[in-house]
Every structure is written in structure tokens, then in C-alpha cells.
Design a protein around this motif. Structure first.
Motif, PDB file in Angstrom:
ATOM      1  N   LYS A   1      55.628 -33.381 -19.060  1.00  0.00           N
ATOM      2  CA  LYS A   1      56.813 -32.600 -18.706  1.00  0.00           C
ATOM      3  C   LYS A   1      58.066 -33.330 -19.166  1.00  0.00           C
ATOM      4  CE  LYS A   1      57.579 -32.196 -14.336  1.00  0.00           C
ATOM      5  NZ  LYS A   1      57.333 -31.965 -12.899  1.00  0.00           N
ATOM      6  N   ALA A   2      59.135 -32.559 -19.342  1.00  0.00           N
ATOM      7  CA  ALA A   2      60.414 -33.107 -19.789  1.00  0.00           C
ATOM      8  C   ALA A   2      61.525 -32.480 -18.959  1.00  0.00           C
ATOM      9  CB  ALA A   2      60.626 -32.827 -21.274  1.00  0.00           C
ATOM     10  N   TYR A   3      62.540 -33.282 -18.606  1.00  0.00           N
ATOM     11  CA  TYR A   3      63.612 -32.766 -17.769  1.00  0.00           C
ATOM     12  C   TYR A   3      64.800 -33.716 -17.808  1.00  0.00           C
ATOM     13  CZ  TYR A   3      61.694 -36.269 -14.588  1.00  0.00           C
ATOM     14  OH  TYR A   3      61.233 -37.452 -14.053  1.00  0.00           O
ATOM     15  N   THR A   4      65.948 -33.237 -17.372  1.00  0.00           N
ATOM     16  CA  THR A   4      67.134 -34.053 -17.161  1.00  0.00           C
ATOM     17  C   THR A   4      67.384 -34.178 -15.658  1.00  0.00           C
ATOM     18  OG1 THR A   4      68.680 -32.193 -17.151  1.00  0.00           O
ATOM     19  CG2 THR A   4      68.141 -33.167 -19.305  1.00  0.00           C
ATOM     20  N   ASN A   5      68.263 -35.066 -15.295  1.00  0.00           N
ATOM     21  CA  ASN A   5      68.600 -35.226 -13.874  1.00  0.00           C
ATOM     22  C   ASN A   5      69.220 -33.944 -13.323  1.00  0.00           C
ATOM     23  OD1 ASN A   5      68.668 -37.167 -11.621  1.00  0.00           O
ATOM     24  ND2 ASN A   5      70.890 -36.933 -11.750  1.00  0.00           N
TER      25      ASN A   5
ATOM     26  N   TYR B   1      62.609 -27.599 -24.043  1.00  0.00           N
ATOM     27  CA  TYR B   1      61.277 -27.270 -24.543  1.00  0.00           C
ATOM     28  C   TYR B   1      60.712 -28.502 -25.240  1.00  0.00           C
ATOM     29  CZ  TYR B   1      57.457 -24.629 -26.675  1.00  0.00           C
ATOM     30  OH  TYR B   1      56.226 -24.166 -27.031  1.00  0.00           O
ATOM     31  N   LEU B   2      59.430 -28.776 -24.996  1.00  0.00           N
ATOM     32  CA  LEU B   2      58.786 -29.970 -25.541  1.00  0.00           C
ATOM     33  C   LEU B   2      57.676 -29.567 -26.506  1.00  0.00           C
ATOM     34  CD1 LEU B   2      57.888 -33.220 -23.735  1.00  0.00           C
ATOM     35  CD2 LEU B   2      56.052 -31.991 -24.878  1.00  0.00           C
ATOM     36  N   HIS B   3      57.725 -30.138 -27.709  1.00  0.00           N
ATOM     37  CA  HIS B   3      56.724 -29.885 -28.748  1.00  0.00           C
ATOM     38  C   HIS B   3      55.969 -31.188 -29.012  1.00  0.00           C
ATOM     39  CE1 HIS B   3      55.804 -28.932 -33.253  1.00  0.00           C
ATOM     40  NE2 HIS B   3      54.784 -28.616 -32.475  1.00  0.00           N
ATOM     41  N   THR B   4      54.644 -31.172 -28.845  1.00  0.00           N
ATOM     42  CA  THR B   4      53.831 -32.372 -29.077  1.00  0.00           C
ATOM     43  C   THR B   4      53.076 -32.244 -30.389  1.00  0.00           C
ATOM     44  OG1 THR B   4      51.994 -31.399 -27.823  1.00  0.00           O
ATOM     45  CG2 THR B   4      53.545 -32.789 -26.612  1.00  0.00           C
ATOM     46  N   ASP B   5      52.623 -33.393 -30.897  1.00  0.00           N
ATOM     47  CA  ASP B   5      51.923 -33.382 -32.181  1.00  0.00           C
ATOM     48  C   ASP B   5      50.563 -32.705 -32.089  1.00  0.00           C
ATOM     49  OD1 ASP B   5      51.117 -35.679 -30.637  1.00  0.00           O
ATOM     50  OD2 ASP B   5      50.060 -36.418 -32.396  1.00  0.00           O
ATOM     51  N   ARG B   6      49.955 -32.668 -30.897  1.00  0.00           N
ATOM     52  CA  ARG B   6      48.720 -31.911 -30.676  1.00  0.00           C
ATOM     53  C   ARG B   6      48.529 -31.689 -29.182  1.00  0.00           C
ATOM     54  NH1 ARG B   6      44.582 -36.597 -30.893  1.00  0.00           N
ATOM     55  NH2 ARG B   6      45.827 -38.279 -31.778  1.00  0.00           N
ATOM     56  N   ASP B   7      47.374 -31.113 -28.808  1.00  0.00           N
ATOM     57  CA  ASP B   7      47.137 -30.706 -27.426  1.00  0.00           C
ATOM     58  C   ASP B   7      46.084 -31.533 -26.713  1.00  0.00           C
ATOM     59  OD1 ASP B   7      48.946 -28.560 -27.748  1.00  0.00           O
ATOM     60  OD2 ASP B   7      47.383 -27.362 -28.701  1.00  0.00           O
ATOM     61  N   TYR B   8      45.358 -32.384 -27.412  1.00  0.00           N
ATOM     62  CA  TYR B   8      44.325 -33.205 -26.776  1.00  0.00           C
ATOM     63  C   TYR B   8      44.353 -34.605 -27.385  1.00  0.00           C
ATOM     64  CZ  TYR B   8      41.756 -32.256 -31.060  1.00  0.00           C
ATOM     65  OH  TYR B   8      41.404 -32.160 -32.377  1.00  0.00           O
TER      66      TYR B   8
ATOM     67  N   VAL C   1      51.243 -40.069 -27.611  1.00  0.00           N
ATOM     68  CA  VAL C   1      51.686 -38.684 -27.762  1.00  0.00           C
ATOM     69  C   VAL C   1      53.039 -38.701 -28.468  1.00  0.00           C
ATOM     70  CG1 VAL C   1      52.291 -36.531 -26.597  1.00  0.00           C
ATOM     71  CG2 VAL C   1      50.484 -38.010 -25.653  1.00  0.00           C
ATOM     72  N   PHE C   2      53.088 -38.141 -29.673  1.00  0.00           N
ATOM     73  CA  PHE C   2      54.358 -37.967 -30.369  1.00  0.00           C
ATOM     74  C   PHE C   2      54.948 -36.630 -29.939  1.00  0.00           C
ATOM     75  CE2 PHE C   2      52.395 -41.215 -32.791  1.00  0.00           C
ATOM     76  CZ  PHE C   2      53.391 -41.901 -33.474  1.00  0.00           C
ATOM     77  N   PHE C   3      56.260 -36.591 -29.725  1.00  0.00           N
ATOM     78  CA  PHE C   3      56.861 -35.350 -29.244  1.00  0.00           C
ATOM     79  C   PHE C   3      58.300 -35.220 -29.701  1.00  0.00           C
ATOM     80  CE2 PHE C   3      57.598 -38.528 -25.917  1.00  0.00           C
ATOM     81  CZ  PHE C   3      58.970 -38.410 -25.726  1.00  0.00           C
ATOM     82  N   LYS C   4      58.776 -33.995 -29.627  1.00  0.00           N
ATOM     83  CA  LYS C   4      60.202 -33.707 -29.812  1.00  0.00           C
ATOM     84  C   LYS C   4      60.626 -32.751 -28.717  1.00  0.00           C
ATOM     85  CE  LYS C   4      63.806 -32.346 -33.062  1.00  0.00           C
ATOM     86  NZ  LYS C   4      64.150 -32.170 -34.491  1.00  0.00           N
ATOM     87  N   VAL C   5      61.813 -32.972 -28.168  1.00  0.00           N
ATOM     88  CA  VAL C   5      62.343 -32.135 -27.097  1.00  0.00           C
ATOM     89  C   VAL C   5      63.614 -31.448 -27.596  1.00  0.00           C
ATOM     90  CG1 VAL C   5      63.363 -32.134 -24.794  1.00  0.00           C
ATOM     91  CG2 VAL C   5      61.363 -33.553 -25.269  1.00  0.00           C
ATOM     92  N   PHE C   6      63.672 -30.143 -27.370  1.00  0.00           N
ATOM     93  CA  PHE C   6      64.844 -29.345 -27.729  1.00  0.00           C
ATOM     94  C   PHE C   6      65.624 -29.030 -26.461  1.00  0.00           C
ATOM     95  CE2 PHE C   6      61.617 -28.607 -30.921  1.00  0.00           C
ATOM     96  CZ  PHE C   6      62.317 -28.794 -32.104  1.00  0.00           C
ATOM     97  N   TYR C   7      66.941 -29.193 -26.551  1.00  0.00           N
ATOM     98  CA  TYR C   7      67.818 -29.098 -25.380  1.00  0.00           C
ATOM     99  C   TYR C   7      68.870 -28.016 -25.612  1.00  0.00           C
ATOM    100  CZ  TYR C   7      71.643 -30.511 -22.220  1.00  0.00           C
ATOM    101  OH  TYR C   7      72.646 -30.524 -21.292  1.00  0.00           O
TER     102      TYR C   7
END
Length: 614
Positions: free
Chosen positions: A122-126, A47-54, A61-67
Motif C-alpha cells: 500500500k502507498a499513502y501520505t500523512n 496509485y501504485l504500479h509494481t514491476d509484477r504481481d508475485y 519490489v520495484f514500484f512507481k507511485v502516481f500522486y
């Protein structure tokens, strides 16, 4: 495959080297003894959380990804890919990150040239590619071009008479299920000290998780505070709980989410899990027919590093793969075709894309450039003001180029530093005067190199492996023009040098000084890997208006992201933080996203207002 060679795990071993075969058999016996199921299904959720939507073109774009991985006992992936795509899923920009403790924090740059419109991050692993692209997490962001009202003439002509429409897809029904089902949320408590604030006023926020739901003091949360410009975007992004639950339903997890039962989907394992570092795959093909070339020799090396050299021989489809070591992945990697059945000059090399251009569960809307620029015209002005006065500190690259080097060559005979001698002109003079056992000559218009075999006290009849800054080089002409001032040091191996089944007649490795003019020339058969694992230090500081002088300062502050912190830590089930409002009035939204109890997803949003007064 040559006579007298075996192939195990895509690498060759000489006949008589029985230890790989013995190890392989022992591994199979061990796996069977411990009951390892080769068909066991492993699911990764992101799941990817960004600092804003626009955003405005040119911003970050600052973001954090939860795995999350199921079963949790499995080795997790270490490499994460985050990218910005257009609505046709063409890649615009990509960053590669290390996953540490089930999360990753990063930043990705938006190019200045993007036309106003909807885009996908989008965010993903191999490994996730095995699950199907429709189950890779993606969300819509709006990007506003700041250089022209419609971004470009082409976009103006294309969208001038268009209306705001929504594209449907085969996944629309699946997408709607992310919102229609009632999923019990963890009662995360998020509160502010009041509902309405003045400009440049302190906001205090409290976060609390009931003790019944936080039995383990193991939380990982991120929080964003952004200006609400368009609520429709937020409504189209599923919560972390909804998204993780949706993937759970697709694969029929059991109650404890540690095994699979009644599987709705099966994972076809094609893409390996990157548990140690990046895995590089590609194809060598005939430049005329386009057919894959089996039996081609492909080298993988690292520029400006010591003695790392790997190789693979393409399979029946012309495919190859390499594993990139962690401690070398920040240096540019070089992949090149060294030998080919069609001849190197008639071959071409192509690296595999990480994700095919296919739709995901979430399908973004197509918004006209006219609508976007009208809706967000004030945000362009805000960007220009903030950029002029540098109100917000952006992310800066803090990569350390003094990375640890791989240990030197096994069996290294000698290292020579030309700076220890008088200045010499030309490599022929360098070889003659200070490189014992190295013969560098011009014969029939071509330079040749031979290394003295230390065991036979005679020169090898075949040329050595030549490395310049760690990269294998076939042509020796470049060496001829080097002076001793150009060279930092020279390594010499004066015996057979064996890598897998490859036998080299010695090694001559030349490491140049930083001011050298040597550069990598890419071609059909040589690719320099440009995507490096990001090592940026995230700096996200904001003004603090804790004195009357600061509150009345004439420096404008039109931040639309008031706060971003990807590392909120709970202490005794609680946490608190504070920030200051800016010169913007209107509605703002606080969103907190994360996991507690080693993987339970939580999220919560509340809003507050800023009045048009100080």
C-alpha cells in the motif's frame, strides 16, 4: 505552562517577545483578506504500479507511485509511505520516499522469512489518513517462501487441509464498483512488432496517445513486462483511471475536479500535510498508569549533525509533534524525554503509527500455502538460478553520507580541533589545556561542567547544554574517558543560548571521529528513528542478445520480469522501447500506467507469447 509564557503552534515564547503574536495576527488578517476557507476540502489520490504481481521471499519490489491533489493549486505533500502488510494489516516493511513532480520511484525489500501467501502493498501520505483507511490505495501481491515447501511448520499445520477461500468484508460492494462501472478510457495505443517470439529475441514496443488527448507535452508513464503466472491477481487490481474515478465519486467532485460539491464524505483534518518534510508525532505517558503526561519536555535532535535542536512540550493528552527538515532527514533522528512531571525514569515515549490496522476497499484473498507453493514452485527455482548467475541487477543503496549540514550555532564563540595540539589523555586534561572557559571537574563522585560567561567573566552557576554528535546528553561520565584522538572538534558557546523559551547556560558540543565507540542506547524515553527517506539509485539492467554469441551463451536467463522502466517519456505523443525475451516460454504481459496532460490517468495492457524454442 509556566508564568510569563504564551503558547503558539505548540511552541513557547517569552513574554515581551511580541513578534510571534504580531505575525500570527497578521497571518489571520491576510488569510481573511484573500478569502481562504479554513474548511476547504483537499483530496489526495495515489496509485501504485509494481514491476509484477508475485515474488519470491528475499526479492525486491520495484514500484512507481502516481500522486494527484485536488484542488491542484494546493501545496502537495512531499513525503510518501509505501509498506508491505500481511492480511491483518500488520506492517512487515516500510520505505519512505520524497514525492517529486507528482510521482515517486522506489524499491522495497521482501524479507527472506515470510511464509508463502497473499500480502498487501500500500502507498499513502500523512494527509491521506484524514480520508479514511478504506480510501488508501492497496493491491495484493503473492509471496512464495523459497526455503521450504510450506514456508514453516506452523503454516503447514494451519493450511494443510484448508481450501482456497475468499474473505468478504464490508467494503466488498464498494470494491465491485471499481470494475462494474463503464469508465471512458483514454485511447492509449500500445503495440508490439509481432505476437509470438522465440527465446532471447528482441521485442519492439510502440506507445502512442492521440493528439486530441495529449494537448500538453507533459506525460509521466511507467511500464512493466512480466510473466503471466496467475491472471486472477491482475483482475483484482483496479486500473489507475478506475481508482481515481472511484475516489472522485466518494467526495463528489465537480466536472473540473477543482472544487467539491454535494460532498458524500467530509474530511476530518487530524493529520497535517507533510509539505516540507516528515512530521513526527507521538505521546509521552506514565509508565505505570499508561496515561498521557501533559507538560513533558521532549527533545528532537539529529545524530552526527551540527547544532540542530528542537523541542516540544506535550499537550493535555501527552502528545507532541516535530517537523523534520529535508536536508537533515537522511541522518538518524533522536527523540528523547528530557523532563517529565512523573520523572523521566517513570515515563515512556511512543511514536504514532502512520496508519491504523484497518481494512481498505480492497480485501485480499486468503490462499493456502499448499496452493501457492504448488502453483509457483517453478518460480522458486527461477529465483535461485537468477540469483546464482546474477542475471538481473538489483537495486543498490547509493545514499550519500556527505549530506549538507545545518549552519553552526548562532553566537558560536570558539571551535577547537584537538588534532592541532599534542595528544591529551582524558577530557579533564583536554578541558584544562585547550578549552578556555570550560571547567570539567569530579565532585562528590559525579562530573560537572561549567562554562565561563563571556559578559560577566564568571562561570555560570548552572550546567550547559551538552551535545555529543548532535544529541543532548545528561550524563557527563562518558566525556571523562575521551582522549583527543577520539574527538574531531569541540564547539563552545559561552553565553546564554536560547531556543524558544528554553534558556541554556552555554553550550558544549563534542563531535567525535568516525571510529569512536559512542553509540545510541535506546530506552523507554529515547527513540532513534530508523525509517529514513530512501535515497536508493534504481538499477534494473537486463541482458542484451544482439550477437549470435550472446544468444547461444550457456549462462541461464530465467527472468520473469523482462522489462521495467518507471520513466517513459512521450515525444510528439509517441514513445518506443525494446527488450529481449529470456529462457522462459509462455505468456507475458506489457502494462503501461501513468498520467498525461498534467493529471489525466491512462493505462493499457497487451500480451504476447514466447515459444519454447531459440
Amino acid at each position: 505552562m509556566k508564568s510569563g509564557e504564551y503558547r503558539i503552534n505548540s511552541k513557547y515564547f517569552r513574554r515581551g517577545a511580541l513578534w510571534p503574536l504580531i505575525y500570527f495576527l497578521f497571518l489571520i488578517i491576510s488569510l481573511n483578506s484573500f478569502g481562504v476557507d479554513s474548511n476547504k476540502q483537499v483530496i489526495e489520490k495515489i496509485y501504485l504500479h509494481t514491476d509484477r504481481d508475485y515474488y519470491v521471499s528475499g526479492e525486491q519490489v520495484f514500484f512507481k507511485v502516481f500522486y494527484n491533489i485536488v484542488p491542484q493549486a494546493e501545496d502537495p505533500s512531499k513525503i510518501l509511505y509505501v509498506e508491505i502488510n500481511d492480511l491483518s494489516y500488520n506492517q512487515i516493511n516500510q520505505v519512505i520516499l520524497n514525492i517529486s513532480e507528482n510521482s515517486a520511484v522506489g524499491v522495497i525489500q521482501i524479507p527472506d522469512s515470510l511464509t508463502s501467501g497473499s500480502y498487501i502493498i500500500k502507498a499513502y501520505t500523512n494527509w491521506q489518513k484524514n480520508q479514511g483507511n478504506e480510501l488508501l490505495f492497496s493491491k495484493e501481491i503473492l509471496i512464495i517462501n523459497r526455503f521450504g515447501k510450506y514456508g514453516s511448520i506452523a503454516s503447514y499445520n494451519q493450511y494443510l487441509n484448508a481450501e482456497r477461500t475468499a474473505k468478504t468484508s464490508e467494503y466488498e460492494i464498494q470494491k465491485s464498483s471499481l470494475y462494474s462501472k463503464q469508465i471512458k478510457d483514454i485511447p492509449l495505443i500500445l503495440s508490439v512488432n509481432k505476437n509470438t517470439y522465440s527465446k532471447r529475441e528482441k521485442v519492439q514496443v510502440n506507445v502512442e496517445v492521440p493528439s486530441d488527448y495529449c494537448l500538453i507535452n507533459d506525460s509521466d508513464l511507467s511500464v512493466s513486462v512480466q510473466y503471466v503466472a496467475d491472471k486472477s491477481i491482475e483482475q483484482k487490481t483496479p486500473s489507475i483511471n478506475n481508482w481515481f474515478s472511484y475516489i472522485t465519486e466518494q467526495y463528489g467532485f465537480t466536472e473540473n475536479q477543482q472544487t467539491l460539491s454535494n460532498r458524500n464524505k467530509q474530511i476530518n483534518t487530524v493529520y497535517p500535510k507533510e509539505t516540507e518534510g516528515r512530521i513526527i508525532t507521538g505521546v509521552v505517558s506514565d509508565i505505570i498508569t499508561g496515561m498521557g503526561l501533559p507538560g513533558a519536555l521532549v527533545y528532537f535532535s539529529f545524530f552526527d549533525t551540527l547544532s540542530y535542536l528542537d523541542y516540544d512540550i506535550t499537550d493535555e493528552n501527552g502528545s507532541f509533534f516535530f517537523a523534520m527538515p529535508d536536508n537533515l532527514s537522511i541522518s538518524p533522528g533522536i527523540i528523547q524525554v528530557w523532563e517529565s512531571p512523573s520523572g523521566v525514569e517513570n515515563s515512556t515515549i511512543l511514536l504514532d503509527l502512520k496508519v491504523d490496522n484497518k481494512a481498505s476497499v480492497y480485501k485480499a484473498e486468503t490462499l493456502t500455502a499448499e496452493y501457492i507453493n504448488m502453483k509457483f514452485d517453478d518460480q522458486v527455482k527461477v529465483f535461485e538460478i537468477n540469483n546464482t548467475f546474477r542475471t538481473v541487477q538489483i537495486a543498490e543503496n547509493k545514499s550519500n553520507n556527505n549530506f549538507p549540514l545545518r549552519p553552526g550555532y548562532y553566537g558560536l564563540n570558539k571551535t577547537v580541533y584537538p588534532r592541532d595540539f599534542l595528544k591529551l589523555s582524558g577530557f579533564d586534561e583536554i578541558a584544562k589545556e585547550i578549552l578556555p572557559g570550560v571547567r570539567f571537574r569530579l565532585e562528590n563522585g559525579e562530573y560537572t561542567i561549567r562554562i565561563l560567561n563571556e559578559y560577566q567573566n564568571a562561570f555560570f552557576t548552572q550546567p550547559p547544554l551538552l551535545l555529543i554528535n548532535g544529541m543532548p546528553v545528561k550524563k557527563y561520565n562518558y566525556l571523562a574517558v575521551l582522549n583527543s584522538d577520539d574527538i574531531h572538534h569541540i564547539d563552545i558557546v559561552s553565553k546564554y543560548f536560547i531556543v524558544g523559551s528554553r534558556v541554556y547556560h552555554g553550550v558544549l558540543s563534542v563531535t567525535l571521529n568516525q571510529n569512536s565507540s559512542f553509540h545510541i542506547e535506546e530506552s523507554n524515553t529515547l527513540i532513534a528513528l530508523q525509517n529514513e527517506i530512501s535515497n536508493q539509485k534504481l538499477i534494473f539492467n537486463f541482458p542484451v542478445y544482439d550477437t549470435p554469441e550472446k544468444r547461444t551463451s550457456r549462462i541461464p536467463d530465467f527472468r520473469n520480469t523482462l522489462y521495467w522502466n518507471p520513466e517513459i517519456i512521450l515525444s510528439a505523443n509517441r514513445s518506443s522501447f525494446e527488450f529481449y525475451t529470456s529462457d522462459m516460454s509462455g505468456e507475458f504481459r506489457i502494462t503501461i500506467v501513468g498520467v498525461i496532460n498534467n493529471g489525466i490517468p491512462v493505462s493499457k495492457s497487451i500480451t504476447f507469447n514466447v515459444e519454447d524454442k531459440y
